[in-house]
Design an enzyme around this catalytic site. Structure first.
Site, PDB file in Angstrom:
ATOM      1  N   GLU A 283     -52.671   8.658  58.422  1.00  0.00           N
ATOM      2  CA  GLU A 283     -52.175   7.250  57.591  1.00  0.00           C
ATOM      3  C   GLU A 283     -52.498   7.919  55.981  1.00  0.00           C
ATOM      4  OE1 GLU A 283     -51.674   4.018  57.677  1.00  0.00           O
ATOM      5  OE2 GLU A 283     -52.061   4.309  55.483  1.00  0.00           O
ATOM      6  N   LYS A 284     -52.090   7.250  55.097  1.00  0.00           N
ATOM      7  CA  LYS A 284     -52.863   8.090  53.983  1.00  0.00           C
ATOM      8  C   LYS A 284     -53.037   7.371  53.038  1.00  0.00           C
ATOM      9  CE  LYS A 284     -48.574   6.234  51.644  1.00  0.00           C
ATOM     10  NZ  LYS A 284     -47.474   6.220  50.688  1.00  0.00           N
TER      11      LYS A 284
ATOM     12  N   THR B  89     -50.998  -2.563  55.957  1.00  0.00           N
ATOM     13  CA  THR B  89     -50.882  -3.682  55.075  1.00  0.00           C
ATOM     14  C   THR B  89     -51.732  -4.773  55.596  1.00  0.00           C
ATOM     15  OG1 THR B  89     -48.816  -3.433  54.475  1.00  0.00           O
ATOM     16  CG2 THR B  89     -49.578  -5.978  53.387  1.00  0.00           C
TER      17      THR B  89
ATOM     18  N   GLY C  56     -46.002 -17.395  48.845  1.00  0.00           N
ATOM     19  CA  GLY C  56     -46.571 -17.963  47.782  1.00  0.00           C
ATOM     20  C   GLY C  56     -47.533 -18.895  47.581  1.00  0.00           C
TER      21      GLY C  56
ATOM     22  N   GLY D 124     -40.330 -11.577  48.008  1.00  0.00           N
ATOM     23  CA  GLY D 124     -40.438 -10.917  49.666  1.00  0.00           C
ATOM     24  C   GLY D 124     -40.733  -9.790  49.824  1.00  0.00           C
TER      25      GLY D 124
ATOM     26  N   HIS E 235     -59.742 -34.511  76.526  1.00  0.00           N
ATOM     27  CA  HIS E 235     -59.901 -35.779  75.128  1.00  0.00           C
ATOM     28  C   HIS E 235     -61.310 -35.884  74.542  1.00  0.00           C
ATOM     29  CE1 HIS E 235     -59.068 -39.416  73.433  1.00  0.00           C
ATOM     30  NE2 HIS E 235     -60.559 -40.001  73.940  1.00  0.00           N
TER      31      HIS E 235
HETATM   32  P1  FAD Z   1     -48.318  -2.234  57.807  1.00  0.00           P
HETATM   33  O1  FAD Z   1     -49.050  -2.955  58.177  1.00  0.00           O
HETATM   34  O2  FAD Z   1     -47.685  -1.959  56.358  1.00  0.00           O
HETATM   35  O3  FAD Z   1     -48.332  -0.110  57.695  1.00  0.00           O
HETATM   36  C1  FAD Z   1     -48.320   0.712  57.184  1.00  0.00           C
HETATM   37  C2  FAD Z   1     -48.786   1.993  57.021  1.00  0.00           C
HETATM   38  O4  FAD Z   1     -48.478   3.660  56.913  1.00  0.00           O
HETATM   39  C3  FAD Z   1     -49.713   1.315  55.781  1.00  0.00           C
HETATM   40  O5  FAD Z   1     -50.831   1.155  55.605  1.00  0.00           O
HETATM   41  C4  FAD Z   1     -49.210   2.986  54.589  1.00  0.00           C
HETATM   42  O6  FAD Z   1     -50.187   3.019  53.736  1.00  0.00           O
HETATM   43  C5  FAD Z   1     -48.552   4.083  55.562  1.00  0.00           C
HETATM   44  N1  FAD Z   1     -47.413   4.694  55.382  1.00  0.00           N
HETATM   45  C6  FAD Z   1     -46.374   3.913  55.082  1.00  0.00           C
HETATM   46  N2  FAD Z   1     -45.503   5.778  54.571  1.00  0.00           N
HETATM   47  C7  FAD Z   1     -46.433   6.834  54.940  1.00  0.00           C
HETATM   48  C8  FAD Z   1     -46.320   8.370  55.575  1.00  0.00           C
HETATM   49  N3  FAD Z   1     -45.700   8.660  54.404  1.00  0.00           N
HETATM   50  N4  FAD Z   1     -47.332   8.823  55.149  1.00  0.00           N
HETATM   51  C9  FAD Z   1     -49.042   7.901  55.849  1.00  0.00           C
HETATM   52  N5  FAD Z   1     -49.151   6.814  56.472  1.00  0.00           N
HETATM   53  C10 FAD Z   1     -47.594   6.443  55.537  1.00  0.00           C
HETATM   54  N6  FAD Z   1     -48.695 -11.249  59.222  1.00  0.00           N
HETATM   55  C11 FAD Z   1     -48.803 -11.906  59.864  1.00  0.00           C
HETATM   56  O7  FAD Z   1     -48.292 -11.914  61.256  1.00  0.00           O
HETATM   57  N7  FAD Z   1     -49.678 -12.494  59.474  1.00  0.00           N
HETATM   58  C12 FAD Z   1     -50.193 -13.469  58.118  1.00  0.00           C
HETATM   59  O8  FAD Z   1     -51.443 -13.943  58.156  1.00  0.00           O
HETATM   60  C13 FAD Z   1     -49.896 -12.616  57.707  1.00  0.00           C
HETATM   61  N8  FAD Z   1     -50.356 -12.448  56.403  1.00  0.00           N
HETATM   62  C14 FAD Z   1     -49.795 -11.121  55.172  1.00  0.00           C
HETATM   63  C15 FAD Z   1     -51.005 -11.548  54.061  1.00  0.00           C
HETATM   64  C16 FAD Z   1     -49.821 -10.463  53.190  1.00  0.00           C
HETATM   65  C17 FAD Z   1     -50.450 -10.961  51.588  1.00  0.00           C
HETATM   66  C18 FAD Z   1     -48.897  -9.831  53.273  1.00  0.00           C
HETATM   67  C19 FAD Z   1     -48.837  -9.045  51.958  1.00  0.00           C
HETATM   68  C20 FAD Z   1     -48.113  -9.562  54.606  1.00  0.00           C
HETATM   69  C21 FAD Z   1     -48.829 -10.523  55.313  1.00  0.00           C
HETATM   70  N9  FAD Z   1     -48.395 -10.256  56.510  1.00  0.00           N
HETATM   71  C22 FAD Z   1     -48.924 -11.185  57.574  1.00  0.00           C
HETATM   72  C23 FAD Z   1     -47.251  -9.082  57.554  1.00  0.00           C
HETATM   73  C24 FAD Z   1     -48.211  -8.060  57.733  1.00  0.00           C
HETATM   74  O9  FAD Z   1     -48.956  -7.194  56.869  1.00  0.00           O
HETATM   75  C25 FAD Z   1     -47.128  -7.030  58.286  1.00  0.00           C
HETATM   76  O10 FAD Z   1     -46.694  -7.828  58.783  1.00  0.00           O
HETATM   77  C26 FAD Z   1     -47.735  -6.040  58.957  1.00  0.00           C
HETATM   78  O11 FAD Z   1     -48.896  -5.459  58.131  1.00  0.00           O
HETATM   79  C27 FAD Z   1     -46.692  -4.794  59.440  1.00  0.00           C
HETATM   80  O12 FAD Z   1     -47.770  -3.995  59.879  1.00  0.00           O
HETATM   81  P2  FAD Z   1     -46.515  -2.580  60.232  1.00  0.00           P
HETATM   82  O13 FAD Z   1     -47.851  -0.919  61.227  1.00  0.00           O
HETATM   83  O14 FAD Z   1     -45.649  -2.317  60.369  1.00  0.00           O
HETATM   84  O15 FAD Z   1     -46.938  -1.965  58.510  1.00  0.00           O
HETATM   85  P1  NAI Z   2     -40.832 -14.627  51.571  1.00  0.00           P
HETATM   86  O1  NAI Z   2     -39.225 -14.195  51.785  1.00  0.00           O
HETATM   87  O2  NAI Z   2     -41.167 -15.652  52.493  1.00  0.00           O
HETATM   88  O3  NAI Z   2     -40.534 -15.664  49.779  1.00  0.00           O
HETATM   89  C1  NAI Z   2     -39.718 -15.622  48.595  1.00  0.00           C
HETATM   90  C2  NAI Z   2     -39.097 -16.179  48.400  1.00  0.00           C
HETATM   91  O4  NAI Z   2     -39.055 -16.470  47.070  1.00  0.00           O
HETATM   92  C3  NAI Z   2     -38.195 -17.247  49.350  1.00  0.00           C
HETATM   93  O5  NAI Z   2     -38.228 -18.546  49.270  1.00  0.00           O
HETATM   94  C4  NAI Z   2     -36.878 -17.151  48.268  1.00  0.00           C
HETATM   95  O6  NAI Z   2     -35.904 -18.409  47.924  1.00  0.00           O
HETATM   96  C5  NAI Z   2     -37.639 -16.783  46.726  1.00  0.00           C
HETATM   97  N1  NAI Z   2     -37.267 -16.043  45.393  1.00  0.00           N
HETATM   98  C6  NAI Z   2     -36.781 -14.937  45.765  1.00  0.00           C
HETATM   99  N2  NAI Z   2     -35.992 -14.081  44.095  1.00  0.00           N
HETATM  100  C7  NAI Z   2     -36.872 -15.526  43.620  1.00  0.00           C
HETATM  101  C8  NAI Z   2     -36.136 -15.742  41.913  1.00  0.00           C
HETATM  102  N3  NAI Z   2     -35.410 -14.973  41.015  1.00  0.00           N
HETATM  103  N4  NAI Z   2     -37.167 -16.738  42.127  1.00  0.00           N
HETATM  104  C9  NAI Z   2     -37.771 -17.379  41.912  1.00  0.00           C
HETATM  105  N5  NAI Z   2     -37.920 -17.483  43.653  1.00  0.00           N
HETATM  106  C10 NAI Z   2     -36.759 -16.696  43.903  1.00  0.00           C
HETATM  107  O7  NAI Z   2     -41.215 -13.816  51.097  1.00  0.00           O
HETATM  108  P2  NAI Z   2     -42.997 -13.645  50.795  1.00  0.00           P
HETATM  109  O8  NAI Z   2     -43.676 -14.660  50.472  1.00  0.00           O
HETATM  110  O9  NAI Z   2     -43.016 -12.573  49.464  1.00  0.00           O
HETATM  111  O10 NAI Z   2     -43.621 -13.371  51.904  1.00  0.00           O
HETATM  112  C11 NAI Z   2     -42.989 -11.946  52.563  1.00  0.00           C
HETATM  113  C12 NAI Z   2     -43.705 -11.638  54.192  1.00  0.00           C
HETATM  114  O11 NAI Z   2     -44.882 -11.339  54.131  1.00  0.00           O
HETATM  115  C13 NAI Z   2     -42.976 -12.542  54.882  1.00  0.00           C
HETATM  116  O12 NAI Z   2     -41.616 -12.400  55.847  1.00  0.00           O
HETATM  117  C14 NAI Z   2     -43.237 -13.265  55.589  1.00  0.00           C
HETATM  118  O13 NAI Z   2     -43.200 -12.804  57.465  1.00  0.00           O
HETATM  119  C15 NAI Z   2     -44.992 -12.126  55.285  1.00  0.00           C
HETATM  120  N6  NAI Z   2     -46.228 -13.315  55.049  1.00  0.00           N
HETATM  121  C16 NAI Z   2     -46.364 -13.428  56.684  1.00  0.00           C
HETATM  122  C17 NAI Z   2     -47.515 -13.985  56.169  1.00  0.00           C
HETATM  123  C18 NAI Z   2     -48.209 -15.660  57.133  1.00  0.00           C
HETATM  124  O14 NAI Z   2     -47.478 -14.807  58.770  1.00  0.00           O
HETATM  125  N7  NAI Z   2     -48.864 -16.286  57.118  1.00  0.00           N
HETATM  126  C19 NAI Z   2     -48.058 -14.769  55.114  1.00  0.00           C
HETATM  127  C20 NAI Z   2     -47.527 -13.697  53.761  1.00  0.00           C
HETATM  128  C21 NAI Z   2     -46.600 -12.212  53.710  1.00  0.00           C
END
Ligand code: FAD
Ligand code: NAI
Length: 471
Positions: A36-37, A44, A189, A277, A450
């Protein structure tokens, strides 16, 4: 290194996908290295996603409730102030506690953790540029790509994470902005719009589609969510596309076009959140060295056992197909290790819950009405409003409803959609019912305590195949 020193599994990425696979493989007695870097584990989700966002959502909700929802409960509060630095500190404490916890779990399960960036040198060999300087190489009999995803940039607007931010910057703003435009009304958003709007920012969400919530949210629930969020002060511009932006002035200027052909408009804001996205992240991984294939959206192409075209190299989590959710990544991580070790594994992609942690929460699992209509599949719907649930009434928290969708012939549950208090916890019951192939009558005949909000779930099931008692 010699072949005898090969690890059973080398994992690139220590996010949810990577660290869960590492723990599981350690438990299975495999020799594992996780690279992990970032400098901390959890990816994330733990560092800049799920966990910090939920800290800000929870505490901003508490603050907002103290400001606006105490008098009618007979609670009188004095001077209420927000200390943004400490508010952020509470978030950082949650993140640090959890990422350190993961590091402990890797150690406990005998996983070697390398802090650095990994890249393919050959099909079995990964070079690691160590964060502390220098380089090392590890060899794996199996290799797992778990490199996750990154925010999709908006062309022409450079992200500085201060004024033009992705979710990462929006989780760490140093002052409360007066105004914010959110590009994209998906889950990121809306969660971030909720946080800053509760703290006092005037937030406008611009969404290209005719409904908020991103892909997968039921139309009826999305409309209801929009109404409730609007009541909290968030402004929406639907069917509107941001076409260009200019961050050179004191305020950021955005040009927007109505997707339905109205007249162009321009918006300005102190901070712009780009939330259009996320896209798979495989940068600097040396995939070209081994001729690995990506699809047109940059996803690593895999088969049903997570194998790439090089069979001992597999991929799970955000870097490949499916919803970008932490719990989906976690399920896949366990399954991929089982495939490697035992030859079988299991993830039910029809049964992955989604939760939007706004207030009220929105949660769903299974099929939406629009999905079923599009496939010409007959269905029956039953709903129950929280305004008829005794606990919700007692809590003065009655917005929202539970909606169930079932097969009209067999009564088998096809989908559950909830907007309301505690929807994110309640969806676990719907997920279990769906996973077990329950009918709505099975749910309705299950005794629920309940007074609980969960009784609304039971009554929605009653309403689906017969009649609810309290509505
Ligand atoms: P990541 O969590 O992105 O992990 C990948 C890791 O690989 C990173 O730490 C990166 O540094 C490392 N890496 C990449 N390339 C290399 C390399 N070459 N060498 C070493 N390390 C490397 N999902 C939910 O289910 N519930 C939520 O409430 C939710 N909230 C979110 C809120 C936000 C703001 C965001 C952005 C995302 C949210 N998500 C949520 C989505 C969730 O974070 C991701 O689906 C999840 O982290 C995916 O896990 P992953 O391990 O595939 O990738
Ligand atoms: P998203 O794909 O859910 O939503 C992006 C929205 O932006 C879409 O509705 C799209 O129509 C709109 N859009 C795209 N281009 C546009 C433009 N030029 N102008 C106006 N609208 C535009 O992606 P989002 O919200 O960035 O989330 C990314 C991922 O992170 C999701 O796939 C989600 O699964 C994950 N995530 C999950 C959370 C949770 O489980 N609670 C919390 C946060 C993220």
């Amino acid at each position: 290194a010699t072949a005898s020193e090969d690890k059973d599994l080398v994992i690139i990425g220590g996010g949810v996908a990577g660290y869960v696979a590492a723990i599981k493989a350690g438990q299975e007695g495999m020799k594992v290295t996780c690279i992990e870097k970032r400098g901390t584990l959890g990816g994330t989700c733990l560092n800049v996603g799920c966990i910090p966002s939920k800290s800000l959502l929870n505490n901003s909700h508490l603050y907002h409730q103290i400001l606006h929802d105490t008098k009618n409960r007979g609670i009188e509060v004095g001077d209420v102030k927000l200390n943004l630095a400490n508010f952020m500190k509470a978030k950082d404490t949650a993140v640090t506690g959890l990422t350190k916890g993961v590091e402990f779990l890797l150690k406990k399960n005998g996983v070697e953790y390398l802090k650095g960036e990994g890249s393919f040198v050959s099909e079995n060999e990964i070079k690691v540029a160590l964060n502390d300087g220098g380089e090392t190489t590890v060899r794996g009999k199996n290799i797992l790509i778990a490199t996750g995803s990154e925010a999709t940039p908006f062309p022409g607007l450079e992200i500085d994470e201060k004024r033009v931010v992705t979710s990462t910057g929006a989780l760490s703003l140093e002052k409360i902005p007066e105004s914010m435009v959110v590009i994209g009304g998906g889950i990121i958003g809306l969660e971030m719009a909720s946080v800053w709007s509760r703290l006092g920012t005037k937030v406008t969400v611009v969404e290209f589609l005719g409904q908020i919530g991103g892909p997968g949210m039921d139309n009826e629930i999305a409309k209801s969510a929009q109404k409730l969020l609007k009541k909290q002060g968030i402004e929406f511009k639907l069917n509107t596309k941001v076409v260009s932006g200019d961050a050179s002035g004191e305020k950021i200027k955005l040009d927007v076009d109505s997707a339905k052909g109205g007249k162009p408009e321009s918006l300005d804001a102190e901070v712009v959140l780009v939330a259009i996205g996320r896209r798979p992240y495989t940068g600097n991984l040396g995939l070209e060295t081994i001729g690995m294939e990506l699809d047109e959206r940059g996803r690593v192409i895999i088969d049903s056992e997570y194998r790439t075209k090089i069979p001992h190299i597999r991929c799970v989590g955000d870097a490949t197909f499916g919803p970008m959710l932490a719990h989906k990544a976690e399920e896949e991580a366990v399954a991929v290790v089982e495939y490697i070790k035992k030859g079988y594994g299991h993830v039910n992609y029809g049964c992955i819950p989604s939760v939007m942690y706004t207030y009220p929460e929105v949660a769903w699992v299974g099929q939406t009405e629009q999905d079923l209509k599009a496939q010409n599949i007959p269905y029956r719907v039953g709903t129950f409003p929280f305004s008829a649930n005794s606990r919700a009434k007692t809590n003065l928290d009655t917005e929202g409803l539970v909606k169930m969708i079932a097969d009209p012939e067999t009564d088998r549950l096809l989908g559950v959609h909830i907007i309301g208090p505690n929807a994110g916890e309640m969806i676990a019951e719907g997920t279990l019912a769906l996973e077990y192939g329950a009918s709505t009558e099975d749910i309705a005949r299950t005794c629920h305590a309940h007074p609980t909000l969960a009784e609304a779930f039971k009554e929605a099931a009653m309403a689906t195949h017969a009649k609810a008692i309290h509505f």
